[in-house]
Design a protein around this motif. Structure first.
Motif, PDB file in Angstrom:
ATOM      1  N   THR A  35       0.851  -1.181   0.000  1.00  0.00           N
ATOM      2  CA  THR A  35       0.000   0.000   0.000  1.00  0.00           C
ATOM      3  C   THR A  35       0.887   1.231   0.000  1.00  0.00           C
ATOM      4  OG1 THR A  35      -0.079   0.169   2.410  1.00  0.00           O
ATOM      5  CG2 THR A  35      -1.777  -1.200   1.345  1.00  0.00           C
ATOM      6  N   VAL A  36       0.285   2.367  -0.231  1.00  0.00           N
ATOM      7  CA  VAL A  36       1.055   3.606  -0.138  1.00  0.00           C
ATOM      8  C   VAL A  36       1.660   3.740   1.251  1.00  0.00           C
ATOM      9  CG1 VAL A  36       0.877   6.119  -0.108  1.00  0.00           C
ATOM     10  CG2 VAL A  36      -0.218   4.823  -1.949  1.00  0.00           C
ATOM     11  N   ALA A  37       0.896   3.397   2.289  1.00  0.00           N
ATOM     12  CA  ALA A  37       1.397   3.532   3.656  1.00  0.00           C
ATOM     13  C   ALA A  37       2.577   2.603   3.906  1.00  0.00           C
ATOM     14  CB  ALA A  37       0.271   3.250   4.652  1.00  0.00           C
ATOM     15  N   SER A  38       2.440   1.319   3.569  1.00  0.00           N
ATOM     16  CA  SER A  38       3.533   0.373   3.846  1.00  0.00           C
ATOM     17  C   SER A  38       4.736   0.647   2.958  1.00  0.00           C
ATOM     18  CB  SER A  38       3.054  -1.065   3.657  1.00  0.00           C
ATOM     19  OG  SER A  38       2.706  -1.328   2.299  1.00  0.00           O
ATOM     20  N   MET A  45      14.794  12.117   7.589  1.00  0.00           N
ATOM     21  CA  MET A  45      13.974  13.291   7.885  1.00  0.00           C
ATOM     22  C   MET A  45      13.357  13.816   6.600  1.00  0.00           C
ATOM     23  SD  MET A  45      16.115  15.796  10.386  1.00  0.00           S
ATOM     24  CE  MET A  45      15.389  16.103  11.949  1.00  0.00           C
ATOM     25  N   LEU A  46      12.126  14.266   6.690  1.00  0.00           N
ATOM     26  CA  LEU A  46      11.439  14.908   5.579  1.00  0.00           C
ATOM     27  C   LEU A  46      10.904  16.247   6.070  1.00  0.00           C
ATOM     28  CD1 LEU A  46      10.220  14.858   2.714  1.00  0.00           C
ATOM     29  CD2 LEU A  46       8.237  13.673   3.672  1.00  0.00           C
ATOM     30  N   ASP A  47      11.497  17.320   5.591  1.00  0.00           N
ATOM     31  CA  ASP A  47      11.106  18.673   6.019  1.00  0.00           C
ATOM     32  C   ASP A  47      11.102  18.798   7.543  1.00  0.00           C
ATOM     33  OD1 ASP A  47      10.743  19.488   3.357  1.00  0.00           O
ATOM     34  OD2 ASP A  47       8.680  18.756   3.337  1.00  0.00           O
ATOM     35  N   GLY A  48      12.114  18.203   8.176  1.00  0.00           N
ATOM     36  CA  GLY A  48      12.240  18.289   9.622  1.00  0.00           C
ATOM     37  C   GLY A  48      11.442  17.259  10.393  1.00  0.00           C
ATOM     38  N   ARG A  49      10.609  16.498   9.703  1.00  0.00           N
ATOM     39  CA  ARG A  49       9.807  15.443  10.350  1.00  0.00           C
ATOM     40  C   ARG A  49      10.586  14.141  10.331  1.00  0.00           C
ATOM     41  NH1 ARG A  49       5.477  11.891   8.172  1.00  0.00           N
ATOM     42  NH2 ARG A  49       5.720  12.971   6.167  1.00  0.00           N
ATOM     43  N   ILE A  50      10.678  13.484  11.471  1.00  0.00           N
ATOM     44  CA  ILE A  50      11.391  12.211  11.554  1.00  0.00           C
ATOM     45  C   ILE A  50      10.494  11.128  10.967  1.00  0.00           C
ATOM     46  CG2 ILE A  50      12.617  10.608  13.035  1.00  0.00           C
ATOM     47  CD1 ILE A  50      13.643  13.547  12.997  1.00  0.00           C
ATOM     48  N   THR A  51      10.929  10.524   9.872  1.00  0.00           N
ATOM     49  CA  THR A  51      10.128   9.491   9.226  1.00  0.00           C
ATOM     50  C   THR A  51      10.670   8.093   9.479  1.00  0.00           C
ATOM     51  OG1 THR A  51      11.387   9.842   7.182  1.00  0.00           O
ATOM     52  CG2 THR A  51       9.294  11.050   7.433  1.00  0.00           C
ATOM     53  N   HIS A  52      11.931   8.001   9.925  1.00  0.00           N
ATOM     54  CA  HIS A  52      12.501   6.710  10.303  1.00  0.00           C
ATOM     55  C   HIS A  52      13.649   6.966  11.269  1.00  0.00           C
ATOM     56  CE1 HIS A  52      13.675   2.513  10.077  1.00  0.00           C
ATOM     57  NE2 HIS A  52      14.928   2.892   9.907  1.00  0.00           N
ATOM     58  N   ASP A  53      13.669   6.202  12.358  1.00  0.00           N
ATOM     59  CA  ASP A  53      14.717   6.350  13.371  1.00  0.00           C
ATOM     60  C   ASP A  53      15.065   4.955  13.865  1.00  0.00           C
ATOM     61  OD1 ASP A  53      16.433   7.046  15.388  1.00  0.00           O
ATOM     62  OD2 ASP A  53      15.044   8.386  16.428  1.00  0.00           O
ATOM     63  N   ALA A  74      -1.124  11.576   1.333  1.00  0.00           N
ATOM     64  CA  ALA A  74      -1.122  12.685   2.282  1.00  0.00           C
ATOM     65  C   ALA A  74      -0.712  12.176   3.662  1.00  0.00           C
ATOM     66  CB  ALA A  74      -2.502  13.329   2.334  1.00  0.00           C
ATOM     67  N   GLY A  75       0.345  12.745   4.217  1.00  0.00           N
ATOM     68  CA  GLY A  75       0.822  12.342   5.532  1.00  0.00           C
ATOM     69  C   GLY A  75       1.632  11.062   5.550  1.00  0.00           C
ATOM     70  N   ALA A  76       1.972  10.526   4.361  1.00  0.00           N
ATOM     71  CA  ALA A  76       2.751   9.289   4.286  1.00  0.00           C
ATOM     72  C   ALA A  76       4.179   9.529   4.748  1.00  0.00           C
ATOM     73  CB  ALA A  76       2.742   8.741   2.856  1.00  0.00           C
ATOM     74  N   ALA A  77       4.931   8.439   4.890  1.00  0.00           N
ATOM     75  CA  ALA A  77       6.286   8.524   5.431  1.00  0.00           C
ATOM     76  C   ALA A  77       7.276   9.154   4.458  1.00  0.00           C
ATOM     77  CB  ALA A  77       6.772   7.139   5.839  1.00  0.00           C
TER      78      ALA A  77
END
Length: 434
Positions: A70-73, A415-423, A110-113
């Motif tokens: 999916t788009v999310a996964s 990081m995407l635009d300052g948002r942590i998407t994976h840590d 929208a809002g995906a990782a």
């Protein structure tokens, strides 16, 4: 996190240690002595920093194939691989050949990782007979700039010419799956020795090389941009070299699996190694690595192709082609080109972030320098041996061709635009957006 983040000891593009201060989604300062008492300090000693990666070739399977991805996964897997953006291929169900479908994909993201850039089909239903709504998709809210019938070649020469003309008019690029279908009827494995040993129909290099040559000529005549998907042969490299020497606006990508794996794996009979185009001979792999290092091949693109187990477990001829690639791409490039000193980290950033972003028409947002004022979209990479385990994948599918293989580098923070998407290691301990 309004106070910001201070990444300490990080090595931008693999260079000397620096500090990167991130505030309000952007890079506020970069330097050896940067400081901010209010910022959260993060020990990133000797982690390599690159701009967030951009993948020109991802199959997210949505709509229609949500049992496999999916788009999310898929975007979670992309973020784990260091990606800030992916181009989602159009061979969904229904096909992304209309404004409605490309906007559906964009809405789902929208809002995906990571950011999702929907590709539009070149022809209606990928049928190769009539052009899709190229102008409409380009003008839509999805703002499509990459058009591809990937999985199928736009084989008809007059239709290809018309497609190049229309796509050029909207400022886009045509990404061609270079395969002459008349030369690959029933093809299963690399032509030559492997086809002889397996007694399976061979996939000749000429099927790829002849289409690239034709399309380069057509693109030159139309003043259009051509992008060649998943280049796999030494001969294709020479066609690209010829075209670029003449100023033809052609770019090309190579997959991680074509940089690492060879056609001998087909002798195992394991359908995990079935892919389109097929794995090639060692001399092709060597030529692809050289071409990427030289810049004749512009980009690494994963061709991330998730499949449910039922589609990959039948005997070879009945199995679907394709491999996962988002979470392992950077590790493969580091192993094959950085560790061998054929490329440096700045070259990796160029081939996996900067050039892909420009090819996709996203160069204003992605592939940006790690400097003051730029978006805080980046990946941190650690040199630490690790082993691939399919069960650890964030994809819904498990068709990973590297199970049990060890690599020396992996992305640990995206990081995407300052948002942590994976840590991966919990470096930021739940710190929120900056």
């Amino acid at each position: 996190m309004r106070s910001g983040l201070l990444l300490e000891g990080v090595r931008p593009l693999g260079g000397p240690r620096q500090r990167i201060l991130i505030k309000e989604g952007r890079i506020a300062e970069v330097g050896e002595h940067v400081g901010d008492r209010a910022a959260v300090r993060v020990d990133c000693t000797d982690l390599v920093a690159l701009p967030a990666l951009v993948d020109l070739h991802t199959h997210l399977r949505q709509p229609g194939g949500e049992h496999a991805e999916t788009v999310a996964s898929g975007t979670r897997a992309a973020a784990a691989g260091g990606y800030g953006a992916v181009v989602a291929m159009a061979n969904t169900d229904p096909v992304a050949d209309s404004v409605a479908v490309v906007e559906e994909v964009a809405h789902a993201a929208a809002g995906a990782a990571c950011a999702v850039l929907p590709a539009g089909a070149v022809t209606r239903g990928l049928g190769g007979e009539a052009l899709a709504d190229i102008r409409g998709m380009a003008a839509s809210r999805a703002a499509v700039r990459v058009f591809s019938d990937d999985g199928r070649c736009v084989h008809h020469s007059a239709l290809m010419r018309d497609a190049l003309r229309q796509i050029a008019a909207v400022g886009g690029v045509l990404a061609q799956h270079a395969e002459d279908p008349l030369l690959t009827v029933g093809a299963q494995v690399n032509d030559g020795r492997i086809a002889d040993l397996t007694r399976l129909p061979g996939w000749p290099a000429a099927a790829e090389e002849s289409i690239i040559a034709r399309d380069c000529v057509l693109a030159a005549h139309e003043g259009a941009r051509l992008h060649v998907c998943h280049v796999s042969t030494a001969g294709a490299v020479e066609v690209l070299r010829w075209a670029k020497a003449r100023g033809i606006a052609v770019t090309a990508e190579v997959t991680p699996h074509h940089l690492l794996l060879t056609d001998d794996l087909a002798l195992t009979g394991d359908p995990l190694y079935k892919v389109n185009p097929p794995l090639r001979a060692p001399e092709d792999v060597a030529a692809l690595r050289r071409a990427l290092a030289e810049g004749i091949i512009d980009a690494v693109a994963t061709d991330h192709a998730p499949h449910a187990a039922a589609d990959k477990t039948p005997p070879w001829c009945g199995a679907r082609p394709g491999m996962l690639g988002l979470e392992t791409a950077l590790a493969v490039v580091a192993e094959t080109l950085v560790e061998t000193e054929a490329m440096g980290w700045a070259d990796v950033a160029d081939r996996m972030a900067v050039r892909p972003a420009h090819i996709a028409g996203a160069g204003r947002r992605f592939g940006r320098p790690l400097q003051r004022g730029e978006p805080a979209s980046l990946v941190l990479i650690q040199r630490l041996p690790w082993q691939v385990r399919p069960a650890d994948s964030l994809s819904l599918s498990r068709n990973v061709p590297y199970s049990g293989r060890s690599f020396t580098h992996r992305p640990v923070l995206t990081m995407l635009d300052g948002r942590i998407t994976h840590d991966h290691h919990g470096l930021l301990n739940g710190a929120g957006p900056t």
